[in-house]
Scaffold this active site. Structure first.
Site, PDB file in Angstrom:
ATOM      1  N   TYR A  53      37.751  42.128  41.739  1.00 39.59           N
ATOM      2  CA  TYR A  53      36.869  42.987  42.526  1.00 39.59           C
ATOM      3  C   TYR A  53      35.518  43.148  41.820  1.00 39.59           C
ATOM      4  O   TYR A  53      35.446  43.640  40.690  1.00 39.59           O
ATOM      5  CB  TYR A  53      37.510  44.363  42.779  1.00 39.59           C
ATOM      6  CG  TYR A  53      38.853  44.300  43.517  1.00 39.59           C
ATOM      7  CD1 TYR A  53      39.247  43.162  44.217  1.00 39.59           C
ATOM      8  CD2 TYR A  53      39.714  45.388  43.500  1.00 39.59           C
ATOM      9  CE1 TYR A  53      40.472  43.115  44.888  1.00 39.59           C
ATOM     10  CE2 TYR A  53      40.934  45.353  44.171  1.00 39.59           C
ATOM     11  CZ  TYR A  53      41.303  44.196  44.855  1.00 39.59           C
ATOM     12  OH  TYR A  53      42.513  44.159  45.506  1.00 39.59           O
ATOM     13  N   HIS A  99      47.877  38.509  41.377  1.00 41.13           N
ATOM     14  CA  HIS A  99      47.160  38.851  42.626  1.00 41.13           C
ATOM     15  C   HIS A  99      47.681  38.050  43.815  1.00 41.13           C
ATOM     16  O   HIS A  99      47.811  38.581  44.907  1.00 41.13           O
ATOM     17  CB  HIS A  99      45.662  38.620  42.424  1.00 41.13           C
ATOM     18  CG  HIS A  99      44.794  39.478  43.270  1.00 41.13           C
ATOM     19  ND1 HIS A  99      43.574  39.943  42.869  1.00 41.13           N
ATOM     20  CD2 HIS A  99      44.965  39.973  44.519  1.00 41.13           C
ATOM     21  CE1 HIS A  99      43.040  40.678  43.837  1.00 41.13           C
ATOM     22  NE2 HIS A  99      43.864  40.706  44.842  1.00 41.13           N
TER      23      HIS A  99
HETATM   24  P1  NAP Z   1      41.302  49.778  53.867  1.00 40.81           P
HETATM   25  O1  NAP Z   1      41.664  50.737  52.824  1.00 40.81           O
HETATM   26  O2  NAP Z   1      42.233  49.535  55.011  1.00 40.81           O
HETATM   27  O3  NAP Z   1      39.873  50.114  54.492  1.00 40.81           O
HETATM   28  C1  NAP Z   1      38.729  50.377  53.718  1.00 40.81           C
HETATM   29  C2  NAP Z   1      37.535  50.536  54.675  1.00 40.81           C
HETATM   30  O4  NAP Z   1      37.820  51.599  55.591  1.00 40.81           O
HETATM   31  C3  NAP Z   1      36.253  50.902  53.993  1.00 40.81           C
HETATM   32  O5  NAP Z   1      35.217  50.258  54.719  1.00 40.81           O
HETATM   33  C4  NAP Z   1      36.144  52.405  54.172  1.00 40.81           C
HETATM   34  O6  NAP Z   1      34.802  52.850  54.277  1.00 40.81           O
HETATM   35  C5  NAP Z   1      36.829  52.608  55.494  1.00 40.81           C
HETATM   36  N1  NAP Z   1      37.507  53.906  55.562  1.00 40.81           N
HETATM   37  C6  NAP Z   1      38.307  54.464  54.613  1.00 40.81           C
HETATM   38  N2  NAP Z   1      38.781  55.650  55.028  1.00 40.81           N
HETATM   39  C7  NAP Z   1      38.280  55.839  56.278  1.00 40.81           C
HETATM   40  C8  NAP Z   1      38.392  56.874  57.220  1.00 40.81           C
HETATM   41  N3  NAP Z   1      39.127  57.963  56.967  1.00 40.81           N
HETATM   42  N4  NAP Z   1      37.729  56.751  58.420  1.00 40.81           N
HETATM   43  C9  NAP Z   1      36.993  55.651  58.683  1.00 40.81           C
HETATM   44  N5  NAP Z   1      36.841  54.634  57.819  1.00 40.81           N
HETATM   45  C10 NAP Z   1      37.479  54.730  56.619  1.00 40.81           C
HETATM   46  O7  NAP Z   1      41.043  48.317  53.266  1.00 40.81           O
HETATM   47  P2  NAP Z   1      41.095  47.633  51.838  1.00 40.81           P
HETATM   48  O8  NAP Z   1      40.025  48.153  50.946  1.00 40.81           O
HETATM   49  O9  NAP Z   1      41.146  46.172  52.090  1.00 40.81           O
HETATM   50  O10 NAP Z   1      42.548  48.007  51.266  1.00 40.81           O
HETATM   51  C11 NAP Z   1      42.797  49.097  50.387  1.00 40.81           C
HETATM   52  C12 NAP Z   1      42.970  48.632  48.957  1.00 40.81           C
HETATM   53  O11 NAP Z   1      44.058  47.718  48.848  1.00 40.81           O
HETATM   54  C13 NAP Z   1      41.787  47.807  48.422  1.00 40.81           C
HETATM   55  O12 NAP Z   1      40.655  48.584  48.168  1.00 40.81           O
HETATM   56  C14 NAP Z   1      42.435  47.153  47.238  1.00 40.81           C
HETATM   57  O13 NAP Z   1      42.551  48.077  46.152  1.00 40.81           O
HETATM   58  C15 NAP Z   1      43.799  46.784  47.812  1.00 40.81           C
HETATM   59  N6  NAP Z   1      43.822  45.404  48.378  1.00 40.81           N
HETATM   60  C16 NAP Z   1      44.606  44.464  47.773  1.00 40.81           C
HETATM   61  C17 NAP Z   1      44.659  43.177  48.254  1.00 40.81           C
HETATM   62  C18 NAP Z   1      45.524  42.150  47.575  1.00 40.81           C
HETATM   63  O14 NAP Z   1      45.392  40.945  47.861  1.00 40.81           O
HETATM   64  N7  NAP Z   1      46.388  42.560  46.696  1.00 40.81           N
HETATM   65  C19 NAP Z   1      43.923  42.810  49.397  1.00 40.81           C
HETATM   66  C20 NAP Z   1      43.155  43.800  50.028  1.00 40.81           C
HETATM   67  C21 NAP Z   1      43.122  45.090  49.513  1.00 40.81           C
HETATM   68  P3  NAP Z   1      33.979  53.541  53.056  1.00 40.81           P
HETATM   69  O15 NAP Z   1      34.311  52.761  51.827  1.00 40.81           O
HETATM   70  O16 NAP Z   1      32.585  53.448  53.512  1.00 40.81           O
HETATM   71  O17 NAP Z   1      34.442  54.973  52.951  1.00 40.81           O
END
Ligand code: NAP
Length: 279
Positions: A55, A113
């Protein structure tokens, strides 16, 4: 609302809700807001942060390092090694890089990962050495489908795998057919990434309907649904402080049977095996 916990295979409790960090560390302009969002999450009671060397090319781990400074001991830090760094020696070197950026002496849970071309046993040797050296407490994997898990668990020491972090949300229920039951039967918690599908889930009519019934937001309903799943850890990412607060309030939302039926109709569980999806 105290953060609920689930258990690692060792029996150790692990928070069922934490803070994601993907897309953090990619812009200098946003850095202050990203550190502040993580600090706000910790102030509200979160203790688990999920990050990765990938990241922001290490910058997200630096941001986590800033956010956790002075309170590391009460926290549970998850980070990940890239598959191209997953040989025995490179896994150890990658972890040491992460420890430096996080400014800590240990990672609580260190994940591969996704699966690359390195034989799993080589990565495992690196994980075991890191554990012996006290640099990681637990290890696990991410983006592993059921056949990958079977192969891993058949290796010597493979059954110490502490979690599988995978794409899981209302739109991505396919893993419920076999991967989820496989992991549950072995007490391996699922860590649900992209729990609101990076925002793309939030306009769904069924979510709006359930949200309206509770005076909640669609994000809160999507998170509350995942938080109800047994042995599941939910890690939404939010930089906007309103989002951080809103996501915490999902911990107080209790869905009813009628809500679940509405959600099941719009997002039906799978009736056959599909390959694991990843973002
Ligand atoms: P997510 O948590 O589903 O969504 C994040 C997005 O949603 C951001 O744009 C955020 O905006 C927005 N958001 C968050 N809360 C919200 C709310 N209450 N209302 C409206 N919009 C909201 O997606 P993600 O970041 O992909 O997944 C979460 C975590 O999982 C990652 O950050 C990472 O740590 C992990 N991950 C791991 C893998 C893997 O391959 N292992 C892949 C993907 C993700 P703002 O930031 O502007 O608040």
């Amino acid at each position: 609302m105290p953060i609920p916990t689930t258990r690692l295979p060792s029996g150790e409790p692990i928070p069922a809700f934490g803070l994601g960090t993907w897309m953090m560390g990619e812009s200098d302009k946003k850095r202050g807001d990203e550190v502040a969002a993580l600090k706000l999450g910790l102030d509200l009671g979160a203790t688990l942060i999920d990050t990765a060397e990938m990241y922001g090319d290490g910058e997200a781990e630096e941001i986590v390092g800033d956010a956790i400074a002075g309170r590391r001991d009460s926290l549970f830090i998850v980070s990940k090694v890239l598959p191209e760094n997953a040989s025995r020696a490179d896994t150890i070197a990658a972890c040491e890089g992460s420890l430096k950026r996080l400014r800590t002496d240990r990672i609580d849970l260190y994940l591969l990962h996704w699966r690359g071309s390195t034989p799993l046993e080589h990565t495992l040797e690196g994980f075991v050495q890191l554990q012996r050296d006290g640099k990681i407490r637990h290890w696990g994997v991410s983006n592993f489908d059921t056949d990958d898990m079977e192969e891993l668990l058949a290796l010597p020491g493979g059954n110490a795998c502490a979690t599988n972090q995978v794409l899981y949300n209302l739109k991505r229920r396919r893993i419920e057919f076999d991967l989820v039951p496989f992991c549950r039967a072995r007490n391996i918690p699922i860590m649900a990434y992209s729990p609101i599908e990076q925002g793309r889930l939030l306009g769904a009519a069924a979510l709006k309907e359930v949200a309206q019934r509770h005076g909640a937001t669609t994000a809160q309903v999507a998170l509350a649904w995942l938080l109800e799943q047994p042995a599941t850890i939910v890690i939404p990412k939010a930089t906007n402080p309103e989002h951080v607060r809103e996501n915490f309030a999902a911990l107080d939302l209790r869905l009813t049977d009628e809500d679940r039926a509405i959600l099941d109709r719009a997002f039906p569980p799978p009736s056959k095996k599909y390959a694991l999806e990843m973002l």
